[in-house]
Design an enzyme around this catalytic site. Structure first.
Site, PDB file in Angstrom:
ATOM      1  N   SER A  13      -1.684   1.505   6.078  1.00  6.89           N
ATOM      2  CA  SER A  13      -1.422   0.557   7.351  1.00  6.89           C
ATOM      3  C   SER A  13      -1.131  -0.622   7.033  1.00  6.89           C
ATOM      4  CB  SER A  13      -2.337   0.504   8.211  1.00  6.89           C
ATOM      5  OG  SER A  13      -3.226   1.894   8.965  1.00  6.89           O
ATOM      6  N   GLU A  34       0.167   3.689  -4.496  1.00  7.61           N
ATOM      7  CA  GLU A  34      -0.522   4.479  -3.844  1.00  7.61           C
ATOM      8  C   GLU A  34      -1.292   6.070  -4.362  1.00  7.61           C
ATOM      9  OE1 GLU A  34      -2.923   6.455  -1.477  1.00  7.61           O
ATOM     10  OE2 GLU A  34      -2.091   4.799  -0.973  1.00  7.61           O
ATOM     11  N   ALA A  35      -2.560   5.633  -4.389  1.00  4.57           N
ATOM     12  CA  ALA A  35      -3.075   7.340  -4.626  1.00  4.57           C
ATOM     13  C   ALA A  35      -3.162   8.928  -3.863  1.00  4.57           C
ATOM     14  CB  ALA A  35      -4.536   7.145  -5.185  1.00  4.57           C
ATOM     15  N   HIS A 470     -13.579   3.216  11.937  1.00  2.00           N
ATOM     16  CA  HIS A 470     -12.808   1.369  11.186  1.00  2.00           C
ATOM     17  C   HIS A 470     -13.361   1.041  11.260  1.00  2.00           C
ATOM     18  CE1 HIS A 470     -11.348   3.461  16.181  1.00  2.00           C
ATOM     19  NE2 HIS A 470     -10.663   3.177  15.073  1.00  2.00           N
TER      20      HIS A 470
END
Length: 540
Positions: A13, A34-35, A470
């Protein structure tokens, strides 16, 4: 050595925003790592596919916490996004910023430039709202925000019942007065999930100065003479190094970013020594201040027509599937629970601290992890405590970068969290028992009509409640010894290294976290550009 001006770790995000905004300058080279893999798959792009992604390890790290003593020893499942878009590719797509007081509190803690008036322009910049631009919303930003694709009378009756118990109607949770009851908005564009990758990277991936690598795991940040010089990565079984000419920017989220700092020698010195890691920066706050939302669940058996469970089962689900394929509309185009109420657990609270939601559908997970819609009409609901005082932490279990750390969330460890959560559960039950919603309910299945005392409700909250997914706060922004980054998101004690993601939040926002993470990416990218860290010489 392969070299870039900026290396952004994590295409989630925040990371997608940072990489997009930095690469708008053709004079700099940006690498986004990015993995996970590409997430352009049908059930990722279909809003109602969220349940199918909940346990899908192709797109989900599928973490579990350690046993939580305050929950009777339960381990809690924590899904986190793995792939382009990060958790915005698997979440409920709710667009909620939090409340102005959240950000004013950040500023009051000594984080200059993070008050509501400072961050609102970044929320507006990122957004293209279906309702158009105004003082609170953007109309031409990259991220599309829309109203629910389809309404339902049960949702309308929830709003009416909540008003009858004293919660005012709200037409916009992201504009004043920021509390009340109404319909949510979602990060959905033309009936399809709109991830941070879809919004910020996909339209600009053609840029010659932007490189996106997937399936590449960053194993540590390279440090030399008090500054970050690059990253070590693992891909296809091999490790190599990539140099950063200006800065390394960690955007892995509240679980990955602190773990990567620890692996790199930044954290609590004693803990690092136990795993054979020589400390480069003594930063005891790394992995501390862990916060998350905890929710209590409800379900009610409902009258026919009060639920759309039947539309997602049997032959009807194929009808809905065809409807979606032809129009990108219908029930498959819906995000998580369409209506919610933001309310105060106690009259003296300065802000709404409860999120009460209802959905006209219910489902359970089969042992395989596949979501199964219930075969009878039912309504689901949840109570979320938005401003918990409980704090947890995370710690390394091994110096192996591929082994997940241990998570200790410490839910409901503060008495006030329990008191306010119970008040929220009673409030949601009161709404369900109020007309016109009450006429749609046949009986309460969970917690059940016999669950009435504080002890009984608390037992239900501990045994059946769950994470709001979250997690924030583990690289806290501030100016005290336990803070990890300063107000410009620079790592304390290390040059050319920033953290820009949910982990920098000093205190969790009173709402969902995706929109604030995008705002943090916007503001962080502006800071990087303004600071214009000079290029260092990289040996060839």
């Amino acid at each position: 050595m392969e070299a870039y001006d900026y290396i952004v770790v994590g295409a989630g995000s925040s990371g997608c925003v940072v990489a997009s905004r930095l690469s708008a300058d053709p004079a700099v080279r940006v690498l986004l790592i990015e993995a996970g893999a590409d997430t352009n798959k049908f059930w990722v792009r279909t809003p109602a596919g969220t349940g199918k992604l909940f346990m899908d390890k192709r797109f989900n790290w599928a973490f579990n916490t350690e046993a939580v003593p305050t929950l009777g020893g339960r381990k809690v499942y924590w899904p986190r996004g793995k792939g382009l878009g990060g958790s915005s590719a698997i979440n409920g797509m709710i667009y909620m910023r939090g409340q102005p007081s959240d950000f004013d509190h950040w500023a009051a803690l000594g984080n200059e430039g993070w008050g509501w008036a400072d961050v609102l322009p970044y929320f507006i910049r990122s957004e293209s709202n279906q309702r158009g631009a105004n003082d609170w919303h953007g109309g031409d930003g990259p991220l599309h925000v829309s109203d629910p694709a389809i309404g339902h009378p049960t949702a309308d009756d929830f709003i009416a019942a909540a008003q009858r118990v004293g919660i005012p109607r709200s037409a916009d949770f992201n504009g004043p007065p920021h509390e009340g009851v109404g319909y949510r908005q979602y990060t959905i564009r033309n009936g399809r999930r709109h991830t941070s990758y879809n919004a910020f990277i996909e339209p600009v991936r053609h840029r010659g100065n932007l490189t996106v690598r997937t399936g590449m795991r960053v194993t540590r940040v390279l440090l030399e003479d008090g500054e970050a010089t690059g990253v070590e990565v693992q891909a296809q079984g091999q490790r190599r190094r990539i140099a950063a000419v200006r800065e390394v920017i960690l955007c892995g989220g509240a679980l990955a970013s602190p773990h990567l700092l620890m692996l790199s020698g930044i954290g609590d010195g004693a803990s690092l020594h136990r795993h054979g890691i020589v400390p480069a920066v003594e930063s005891p706050g790394v992995g501390r201040n862990l916060q998350d939302h905890w929710f209590g669940s409800f379900s009610w058996r409902a009258t026919a027509g009060s639920s759309y469970n039947h539309r997602l089962r049997g032959a009807q689900k194929y009808v809905e599937g065809m409807r979606y394929l032809l129009t990108h509309g219908g029930y498959l185009a819906l995000g998580a629970s369409p209506v919610t109420a933001y309310a105060r657990s106690e009259p003296g609270r300065p802000e709404a601290d409860l999120q009460l939601t209802v959905s006209p559908m219910t489902f359970r997970f089969a042992p395989s992890g596949e979501p199964v819609v219930d075969g009878f009409p039912a309504i689901g609901g949840s109570m979320v405590l938005l401003t918990p005082d409980s704090r947890g932490h995370m710690e390394m279990l091994s110096a192996d970068p591929l082994q997940a750390p241990a998570f200790h969330p410490n839910y409901l460890s503060e008495p006030g969290d329990i008191r306010r959560s119970l008040a929220g559960m009673r409030m949601l039950r009161q709404i369900a028992q109020t007309q016109p919603l009450a006429s749609r309910i046949v009986d309460e299945m969970a917690p059940g009509p016999d669950t009435v005392t504080d002890d009984q409700l608390l037992d239900h909250l501990k045994a059946n409640g769950n994470s709001g997914w979250h997690q924030v706060g583990t690289c806290r922004m501030g100016n005290d010894p336990m803070s990890v980054v300063d107000a410009r998101l620079c790592l304390r004690g290390m040059r050319r290294l920033r953290v820009i993601d949910a982990s920098i939040m000093p205190k969790i926002v009173a709402g969902n976290t995706n929109a604030p993470c995008i705002m943090i990416g916007e503001k962080g990218a502006d800071m990087i550009r303004a600071d214009a860290t000079p290029a260092r010489v990289v040996a060839s």
